[in-house]
Design a protein around this motif. Sequence first.
Motif, PDB file in Angstrom:
ATOM      1  N   PRO A 168      30.672  25.642  97.657  1.00 36.49           N
ATOM      2  CA  PRO A 168      31.287  24.490  96.985  1.00 36.49           C
ATOM      3  C   PRO A 168      30.239  23.461  96.576  1.00 36.49           C
ATOM      4  N   GLY A 169      30.570  22.714  95.546  1.00 36.57           N
ATOM      5  CA  GLY A 169      29.702  21.615  95.147  1.00 36.57           C
ATOM      6  C   GLY A 169      29.026  21.777  93.804  1.00 36.57           C
ATOM      7  N   GLY A 170      29.311  22.883  93.082  1.00 33.65           N
ATOM      8  CA  GLY A 170      28.722  23.082  91.763  1.00 33.65           C
ATOM      9  C   GLY A 170      29.542  22.387  90.686  1.00 33.65           C
ATOM     10  N   THR A 211      27.824  11.592  96.718  1.00 28.18           N
ATOM     11  CA  THR A 211      28.055  13.003  97.043  1.00 28.18           C
ATOM     12  C   THR A 211      27.152  13.942  96.252  1.00 28.18           C
ATOM     13  N   VAL A 212      26.411  13.431  95.272  1.00 33.39           N
ATOM     14  CA  VAL A 212      25.623  14.288  94.381  1.00 33.39           C
ATOM     15  C   VAL A 212      24.155  14.247  94.789  1.00 33.39           C
ATOM     16  N   ALA A 213      23.591  15.426  95.036  1.00 34.78           N
ATOM     17  CA  ALA A 213      22.208  15.525  95.493  1.00 34.78           C
ATOM     18  C   ALA A 213      21.226  15.780  94.362  1.00 34.78           C
ATOM     19  N   ALA A 214      21.607  16.605  93.380  1.00 31.37           N
ATOM     20  CA  ALA A 214      20.612  17.053  92.406  1.00 31.37           C
ATOM     21  C   ALA A 214      21.252  17.445  91.084  1.00 31.37           C
ATOM     22  N   VAL A 215      20.439  17.385  90.047  1.00 31.58           N
ATOM     23  CA  VAL A 215      20.764  17.910  88.719  1.00 31.58           C
ATOM     24  C   VAL A 215      19.762  19.024  88.422  1.00 31.58           C
ATOM     25  N   ALA A 237      17.151  19.731  98.755  1.00 31.34           N
ATOM     26  CA  ALA A 237      17.852  18.515  98.344  1.00 31.34           C
ATOM     27  C   ALA A 237      18.865  18.082  99.402  1.00 31.34           C
ATOM     28  N   ARG A 238      19.627  19.034  99.908  1.00 28.57           N
ATOM     29  CA  ARG A 238      20.627  18.708 100.927  1.00 28.57           C
ATOM     30  C   ARG A 238      19.958  18.243 102.217  1.00 28.57           C
ATOM     31  N   PRO A 290      24.021  11.864 104.275  1.00 29.36           N
ATOM     32  CA  PRO A 290      24.436  13.246 104.545  1.00 29.36           C
ATOM     33  C   PRO A 290      25.514  13.781 103.613  1.00 29.36           C
ATOM     34  N   ASN A 291      26.194  12.908 102.881  1.00 26.80           N
ATOM     35  CA  ASN A 291      27.258  13.388 101.986  1.00 26.80           C
ATOM     36  C   ASN A 291      26.724  13.861 100.631  1.00 26.80           C
ATOM     37  N   LYS A 292      25.461  13.612 100.349  1.00 28.50           N
ATOM     38  CA  LYS A 292      24.895  14.026  99.059  1.00 28.50           C
ATOM     39  C   LYS A 292      24.527  15.509  99.137  1.00 28.50           C
ATOM     40  N   HIS A 293      25.410  16.346  98.600  1.00 27.51           N
ATOM     41  CA  HIS A 293      25.216  17.795  98.687  1.00 27.51           C
ATOM     42  C   HIS A 293      25.544  18.523  97.392  1.00 27.51           C
TER      43      HIS A 293
END
Length: 448
Positions: free
Chosen positions: A167-169, A209-213, A120-121, A130-133
């Motif tokens: 980070p990112g969760g 900033t959000v890549a995936a659910v 996903a990243r 690139p900010n979607k992580h």
Amino acid sequence: MANATDHLWMHFTRMASYADGEVPTIVRGEGAYVWDSQGRRYLDGLAGLFVVNAGHGRTELAEAAAKQAAELAYFPLWSYAHPTAVELAEKVASLAPGDLNRVFFTTGGSEAVEAAWKLARAYFKRTGQPNKHKVVSRYIAYHGTSMGALSITGLPGIKSDFEPLVPGGIKVPNTNFYRAPEHGDSAEAFGRWAAEEIGRAIEREGPDTVAAVFLEPVQNSGGCFPPPPGYFERVREICDAYDVLLVSDEVICSWGRLGEYFGAVRYGYQPDIITTAKGITSGYAPLGAMIASERLMEPFLTETGMFAHGVTFGGHPVSCAVALANLEVFAREDLVGHVRANEDAFRSTLEKLNDLPIVGDVRGDGYFYGIELVKDKTTRETFDEAESERLLRGFLSTALFQAGLYCRADDRGDPVVQLAPPLISEQQQFDEIEQILRSVLTEAWSRL
């Protein structure tokens, strides 16, 4: 075995528990049953660890492994292919929903989840975002133990020793309708609310900033939370609106556990990625996979494109051969259809336990159920931490095993007993499960 604690470091195990006693040692399996080193028989009510879907003692799967090992024991998938990986990838793609045609093999579920987050990243980096992580997942959900997968996991108790994590969760409410904080009178309204919480989380974090659910079709930890009506339909709409990937984590829920090859098919939604493992080989060899849509592969099909990720034993020739033989068993015996034909009987047999004062809720689908235990059925009062410790570890886990049932008594969330027997199980096994649970839970209530 007396020396099991001298050198063997068991997973998720309180090693001190065996300081003055022997470790239970399982030596043989046949059908829906296993035997220990003392010759005692147990009904495998958890299919090992949601794994042995085709049942124990399948000699054809062992023979497939031996034949492949004699021919080609190992070769990596790093710039090379081998026949069993090619054939299995084609088979998996043919069973996966929609255009999920690209199969990236791992050795297990945590690795598959890790690969999905990395994909996903990498995908969004390569497509100009690139900010979607970041990743959205649900409270109490379990997605694995590697550092990335653990960051997606929503269980504080198994994370604290390893923080800081990746980070990112981001965490959102799960679909436990029995303890719904909103709309407890309507499953449809609750499902809509829970789905909208995902959208609100994406808005708070910033959609760019959000890549995936990451969602399981039926959430495992907490005791089997099926999706409310309309939940996944709305989640799919939200992901599309914010250009966020929907990952269906089916490490448990695939390969017939819910009466379909994939849980996404059971509940009628189309993910961008499926993560899977466990039942793909029925546990006869380690294997997992990330199954991705065609569009996620596209940025890596350029002249120099590469998904810079891999594991040594991912797509191992022997494991792939076992998976192919396992899926032949599934087709020949129609194990997926067997679950569909018998799931109502399994449900109704477990629901007999609702007459016990300690049973608050029986929930699940297919051959995947949780029974939540309560102090008061009317108020749904649960047990505090000390009471839960005494109930589950002080009594239930040992008592159920001694009574001949291997299952899981768990308090990652409210106290539950979890059941996921092999897919070959029938009414005889359902009745045996119910009778053992009735006896042990009745004694547990008398001890409170």
